[in-house]
Design a protein around this motif. Structure first.
Motif, PDB file in Angstrom:
ATOM      1  N   LEU A 256       0.822  -1.213   0.000  1.00  0.00           N
ATOM      2  CA  LEU A 256       0.000   0.000   0.000  1.00  0.00           C
ATOM      3  C   LEU A 256       0.855   1.262   0.000  1.00  0.00           C
ATOM      4  O   LEU A 256       0.504   2.259  -0.639  1.00  0.00           O
ATOM      5  CB  LEU A 256      -0.939  -0.009   1.209  1.00  0.00           C
ATOM      6  N   ARG A 257       1.960   1.206   0.699  1.00  0.00           N
ATOM      7  CA  ARG A 257       2.872   2.364   0.709  1.00  0.00           C
ATOM      8  C   ARG A 257       3.407   2.617  -0.697  1.00  0.00           C
ATOM      9  O   ARG A 257       3.456   3.759  -1.159  1.00  0.00           O
ATOM     10  CB  ARG A 257       4.006   2.108   1.700  1.00  0.00           C
ATOM     11  N   GLU A 258       3.799   1.549  -1.389  1.00  0.00           N
ATOM     12  CA  GLU A 258       4.327   1.706  -2.744  1.00  0.00           C
ATOM     13  C   GLU A 258       3.236   2.135  -3.726  1.00  0.00           C
ATOM     14  O   GLU A 258       3.504   2.813  -4.710  1.00  0.00           O
ATOM     15  CB  GLU A 258       4.982   0.406  -3.211  1.00  0.00           C
ATOM     16  N   ALA A 259       1.981   1.729  -3.437  1.00  0.00           N
ATOM     17  CA  ALA A 259       0.867   2.123  -4.304  1.00  0.00           C
ATOM     18  C   ALA A 259       0.436   3.563  -4.074  1.00  0.00           C
ATOM     19  O   ALA A 259      -0.365   4.104  -4.841  1.00  0.00           O
ATOM     20  CB  ALA A 259      -0.316   1.184  -4.086  1.00  0.00           C
ATOM     21  N   GLY A 260       0.938   4.171  -2.987  1.00  0.00           N
ATOM     22  CA  GLY A 260       0.576   5.552  -2.687  1.00  0.00           C
ATOM     23  C   GLY A 260      -0.680   5.691  -1.850  1.00  0.00           C
ATOM     24  O   GLY A 260      -1.270   6.764  -1.790  1.00  0.00           O
TER      25      GLY A 260
END
Length: 273
Positions: free
Chosen positions: A158-162
């Protein structure tokens, strides 16, 4: 908190029987599995979708979520794209049935693919899914499952997906436990972004035919810290569903739904006070 069950636990019941028994037993809601010819499928026409929704609504039972089986760790772009589009179709079905959520897995990392690459691919796919599904008003629930059974792994995605709107956590309490995470770690990591949960119980079993080191038992008869899980959810003000995922579909020798579903209600109602 409210109580629901997944139709994974009653694979031989028709959709009408699911609605009837949910109402008879006193469940607040259900999760309907999307797979093959059982329960619900995107091939349902508009009239069939309205009838299915009314079957539950008339009995005061909420269709809380649809359980899809999409994943995003495929080896080819075509495979990943097919799952992105399938999730959109699943979300349209959820919308038509009045369900606020649709479940997805992230998947198992195939041989030859690094975990870092898998995280990036999954994150990109989820960001696209969130954009496609957002107009429907349906949230995508990411289940802690497969190679993303730890909430820490889902958080990384989720962090990488923004952190796009419309993506949230479905906390499967057994999978995070076996990943070595405590309930407190999960709720501290995700907080109010936990929108749904799966509860079940198990005991050690080195001979499980599906490769796990445990087997499922009736709720309260195993080692899963159910009280601690509920206490952790209470600490963040969670007021959603505690959904019973009885895996009768995969383990035919388990007690039938006519035994397991009422048992879960009695046990959880006592814990909830």
């Amino acid at each position: 908190m409210k109580l629901a069950f997944s139709t994974l636990g009653c694979p031989d019941w028709s959709l009408q029987q699911v609605a009837e028994h949910a109402g008879e037993y006193g469940y607040d809601g259900v999760e309907l599995r999307i797979k093959g010819d059982r329960h619900v499928d995107p091939s349902l026409n508009a009239s069939e979708r309205r009838h299915a929704a009314e079957s539950f609504r008339s009995r005061g039972v909420e269709i809380r979520s649809l359980s899809g089986y999409t994943t995003f760790t495929g080896k080819t772009r075509e495979e990943v794209e097919a799952n992105v589009q399938q999730l959109r179709v699943n979300a349209e079905l959820a919308h038509d049935l009045g369900a606020p959520y649709v479940r997805t897995f992230l998947g198992k990392v195939p041989e030859g693919m690094t975990f870092d690459f898998a995280v990036a691919q999954v994150a990109e796919s989820l960001a696209r899914c969130a954009e496609l599904v957002r107009p429907l008003g349906v949230s995508i629930l990411i289940e802690t499952h497969d190679d993303f059974s730890a909430s820490a792994a889902v958080e990384r995605v989720l962090r990488e997906a923004g952190h796009p709107d419309g993506l949230a956590l479905l906390w499967d309490t057994v999978h995070t436990y076996h990943s070595g995470e405590t309930a407190q770690q999960v709720v501290e990591r995700f907080g109010t972004n936990i929108l749904h949960t799966h509860f079940k119980d198990c005991v050690p079993d080195a001979h499980n035919p599906r490769g796990h080191q445990y087997r499922y038992v009736l709720t309260g008869e195993g080692y899963i810290p159910i009280r601690e899980n509920i206490a952790a959810l209470r600490s963040i003000g969670y007021d959603g569903y505690l959904s019973f995922e009885w895996e009768k579909m995969w383990y035919p020798d388990l007690p039938g739904p006519e035994v397991a579903l009422p048992h879960y209600l009695r046990y959880m109602r006592e814990l909830l006070g």
